[in-house]
Enzyme design. Structure first.
Site, short mmCIF file in Angstrom:
data_model
loop_
_atom_site.label_atom_id
_atom_site.label_comp_id
_atom_site.label_asym_id
_atom_site.label_seq_id
_atom_site.Cartn_x
_atom_site.Cartn_y
_atom_site.Cartn_z
N ARG A 150 0.83 -1.20 0.00
CA ARG A 150 0.00 0.00 0.00
C ARG A 150 0.87 1.25 0.00
NH1 ARG A 150 -4.44 -0.11 4.52
NH2 ARG A 150 -5.26 1.64 3.28
N CYS A 191 -0.99 6.54 8.52
CA CYS A 191 -1.36 5.22 7.98
C CYS A 191 -2.50 5.44 7.00
CB CYS A 191 -1.75 4.26 9.11
SG CYS A 191 -3.16 4.79 10.11
#
Length: 237
Positions: A150, A191
């Site tokens: 990611r 995040c």
């Protein structure tokens, strides 16, 4: 000092079996606020100090309570730990239920609500606007807790755009902190939506970096903002 076990897994997991005496806080309803626009707060906006005072008070957490937040490796226990610190309650820790081999129970304990006094800190968060203004500033280092895939932008299962905030280093929350992670003058944990970033923040605090800040909206907010640049590719630094 009393000890309060707080299970922050989803309700079905808690109902299926939890530590004896553990109360339940729902990660989506209690540890997140309802935000109409993810571009202003991300997918898991921070609750207000007043909301957290109500949540923690209903869980029986008072000034003399040590809180042990429990999850199954999702990062929500660290989120609970961080939120407690955010409103002035430092007596807290976390437990990964996967490391527990004892008995589990299904009955939910009765909890006597208490008055929780929230003393919100003002030095532990950073806004998207400050990060944008300081892109390229070597004194400000962002540590991205998402998976390497990611972080690189190879995949993005939750947000509409893949990639990362330009310059962010990868610090996957399931791994030890990368070399040199505690050295920068200023550190920001980020995040996808401000949850697993709290795992990185907790590791940094335990390593002596009490000054780490959280970017609450994280990439879920950043990627939805018009004109905010996104970086992809590269190898994990």
């Amino acid at each position: 000092m009393t000890v309060r076990l707080v299970d922050v897994r989803g309700r079905p997991a808690y109902a299926a079996g939890h530590l004896p005496g553990a109360v339940h806080l729902d990660p989506e309803r209690d540890l997140s606020a309802v935000g109409p626009d993810p571009a202003r707060g991300g997918r898991h906006p921070l609750p207000t100090a007043a909301q957290l005072a109500d949540v923690f008070g209903r869980a029986g957490i008072g000034g003399d309570t040590f809180v042990l937040a429990v999850d199954d490796g999702s990062g929500w226990a660290a989120r609970c730990w961080w939120l407690l610190r955010h409103v002035g309650h430092d007596a807290a820790g976390t437990l990964d239920l996967r490391a527990y081999a004892g008995p589990l129970v299904r009955d939910e304990p009765a909890v006597e609500p208490t008055g929780f006094v929230a003393r919100e800190r003002g030095d532990d968060v950073i806004a998207a606007e400050e990060i944008l203004a300081r892109l390229g500033d070597p004194s400000l280092v962002l540590l991205d807790a998402r998976s390497p895939a990611r972080w690189r932008g190879d995949e993005e299962p939750l947000d509409p755009v893949a990639g990362r905030i330009p310059g962010a280093r990868n610090a996957f929350f399931e791994e030890p902190l990368p070399d040199g992670a505690t050295e920068p003058p200023e550190i920001v944990a980020t995040c996808g939506s401000g949850v697993t970033a709290c795992v990185v923040a907790q590791k940094l605090v335990l390593a002596g970096r009490e000054d780490v800040r959280l970017y609450p909206g994280s990439f879920s907010e950043w990627c939805r903002r018009e004109g905010y640049p996104i970086e992809t590719g590269g190898q994990k630094p």
